[in-house]
Design an enzyme around this catalytic site. Structure first.
Site, short mmCIF file in Angstrom:
data_model
loop_
_atom_site.label_atom_id
_atom_site.label_comp_id
_atom_site.label_asym_id
_atom_site.label_seq_id
_atom_site.Cartn_x
_atom_site.Cartn_y
_atom_site.Cartn_z
N CYS A 12 70.67 -36.55 -22.87
CA CYS A 12 70.19 -37.22 -21.68
C CYS A 12 70.16 -38.73 -21.81
CB CYS A 12 68.81 -36.72 -21.26
SG CYS A 12 67.67 -36.44 -22.60
N GLY B 14 74.79 -37.58 -20.16
CA GLY B 14 74.39 -36.35 -19.50
C GLY B 14 75.14 -36.17 -18.21
N ASN C 267 64.11 -38.69 -23.22
CA ASN C 267 65.33 -38.52 -23.99
C ASN C 267 64.93 -38.19 -25.43
OD1 ASN C 267 67.88 -38.68 -25.17
ND2 ASN C 267 67.84 -40.90 -25.31
N GLY C 268 65.40 -37.08 -25.93
CA GLY C 268 65.06 -36.67 -27.29
C GLY C 268 64.74 -35.20 -27.32
N TYR D 219 79.26 -42.31 -32.04
CA TYR D 219 79.82 -41.60 -30.89
C TYR D 219 79.01 -41.70 -29.60
CZ TYR D 219 81.45 -37.68 -28.01
OH TYR D 219 81.90 -36.92 -26.97
#
Length: 493
Positions: free
Chosen positions: A24, A50, A129-130, A270
């Site tokens: 996300c 996302g 996020n996580g 990445y």
């Protein structure tokens, strides 16, 4: 709170299942006239983090909170004027999500963030996020105390923990809640008047602060989203820091015990866009440095250096510059596959990666080719690409990978296959080379990766500067939920 949502419209790429996926991206603004437009633009820039679903929550004093949640891409949902008109106000946050695979199942609309809660002092929305590594234990505890969960997301635990806090303000309740949470979290939240950003004590996932003109502020997963709205980068939210923005003032708090930062090193490899900046370093320049380091560690006689597009491009450029071997676009990506093949026939599916990538045959024929990619996960795509290169008449195929072997799953917000499905978990480098059927295969070393991201002495085994658990198997936060389900840590194998 008004709430708009759409029927499910899947957009995940069925031919790109051999990459690790960031799950996300988060974004928020305050002090602007039309927050929804700013948030939609920010989420568009974060779409790579996302691509299955997104949501926006805004607040304006007349009618309160407004929400829209949609399956699909930002450009297909949040560029529509009727949707934006339904999200008025100067304050807003948003979230883009990539659903996880396997037993967690597909995303339902109730799982799409931001999540909203109504408290005694007013409403609040959060986007996370996580990954919370003790979410199962927290959920059991909260349900036992009467909480009623509406989603399957671990992020909803934060809202329920906030609801049970006895603190008098939303920021203080959030501090209480996040002190109970283990794992990785970058959070953007909002009340009627405040924009809030928090990072976990290790700073595993990114979060940055931007300035919009003289009065506006932005919080974002990456700096590239600040660029799209014309915001100036101010600084990163520091590991373990909470920032609260209200009335054009930014206040900083330290609600957690201090710990040594362990930022996710794969963000450099990445996840982040190459035009973003991480820890003061250009992601593009770091990836080029990774390629140069790889060329030093794993040279080979060849005629061309070709990236596996698009994620292998900066590293391939670095490899070419360091080695002196010409760089060439030996593989061309079809940028417009889009929704055409969301539900492909079996015949089309069997074409696999050829729908997305095509070999530049005139360039490749008779050449010894070095293919540079960011990672090897299952190896399925790598094998198909190798076959395409050989079919085009290449004399030799050499793989150079801009990350160490991915041998361990990530539990901090990345969609990773089970360990037994990771090629590097079950094979040595020589066995992987034979499995892929290439003339040579070399990964950058973990020390080499650390040197490329700015650690001149490589990785300190006693105190690593980054979270590198997917390579080393050394988890900075114990994945307690997974251990409970039988996952064996490295020391237990």
């Amino acid at each position: 709170m008004s709430d708009q949502h759409s029927p499910r419209l899947p957009t995940t790429d069925p031919f790109d299942d051999d990459k690790l996926r960031e799950e996300c991206g988060i974004f928020g603004v305050t002090g602007v006239s039309d927050a929804a437009n700013f948030v939609a633009l920010g989420l568009h820039a974060l779409q790579h983090r996302g691509q299955e679903a997104g949501g926006i929550v805004t607040y304006e004093p007349v009618d309160g909170f407004h929400s829209a949640r949609r399956f699909g891409l930002v450009r297909d949902n949040f560029t529509r004027q009727d949707v934006i008109d339904g999200l008025p106000g100067p304050l807003g946050i948003g979230h883009v999500r990539y659903s996880t695979a396997g037993s967690k199942g597909a995303t339902q609309i109730r799982d799409v963030q931001p999540f909203f809660g109504e408290f005694s002092m007013g409403g609040a929305a959060i986007a996370h996020n996580g990954n919370i590594t003790n979410a199962d234990a927290l959920r059991r505890e909260l349900i036992g105390m009467g909480s009623i969960f509406q989603s399957s997301s671990d992020s909803e635990c934060i809202i329920h923990l906030m609801a049970r806090s006895l603190q008098k303000s939303v920021p203080e309740r959030m501090k209480d809640a996040l002190r109970r949470v283990e794992g990785a979290f970058s959070v953007v939240a909002m009340t009627r008047t405040k924009l809030i950003g928090v990072r976990d004590p290790l700073g595993v996932r990114p979060l940055v602060i931007g300035r919009i003109g003289q009065e506006g502020w932005a919080l974002s997963s990456e700096t590239c989203a600040l660029d799209i709205i014309g915001a100036d980068f101010v600084r990163e939210v520091e590991p373990g820091e909470m920032v609260v923005i209200e009335n054009d003032a930014l206040l900083s708090y330290r609600p957690f015990e201090h710990k040594k930062s362990r930022f996710c090193i794969f963000e450099h490899v990445y996840f982040s866009r190459p035009d973003s900046t991480l820890n003061g370093r250009s992601v593009y320049e770091t990836r080029s440095a990774i390629g140069a380091e790889l060329a030093k560690e794993a040279p080979v006689d060849a005629d061309l250096v070709c990236p596996v597009p698009d994620s292998g491009t900066p590293a391939a450029i670095g490899y070419s510059q360091q080695s002196g071997i010409p760089y060439a676009m030996g593989i061309i990506r079809n940028q417009y596959m889009g929704r055409t093949f969301i539900e492909p026939t079996e015949q089309i599916r069997n074409m696999g990666v050829r729908l997305k990538l095509n070999v530049n045959r005139a360039l490749i024929r008779g050449k010894r080719v070095i293919l540079v990619d960011d990672s090897v996960v299952r190896g399925t795509t790598s094998r198909k690409i190798k076959e395409m290169i050989l079919d085009a008449g290449a004399a030799e195929v050499h793989f150079r990978i801009a990350s160490p072997p991915t041998a361990w799953p990530c539990f901090y917000g990345v969609d990773t296959p089970q360990r037994e499905k990771l090629l590097a978990a079950t094979m040595s480098e020589d066995e992987m080379r034979e499995h892929l059927g290439v003339d040579s295969l070399k990964f950058i070393s973990l020390d080499g990766l650390y040197r490329a991201v700015g650690e001149a002495n490589g990785r300190d085994p006693k105190s690593p500067a980054y979270c590198d658990a997917c390579f080393s198997g050394e988890y900075p936060v114990a994945p307690s939920d997974q251990i409970e389900k039988g996952f064996l840590l490295k020391a237990a194998e």
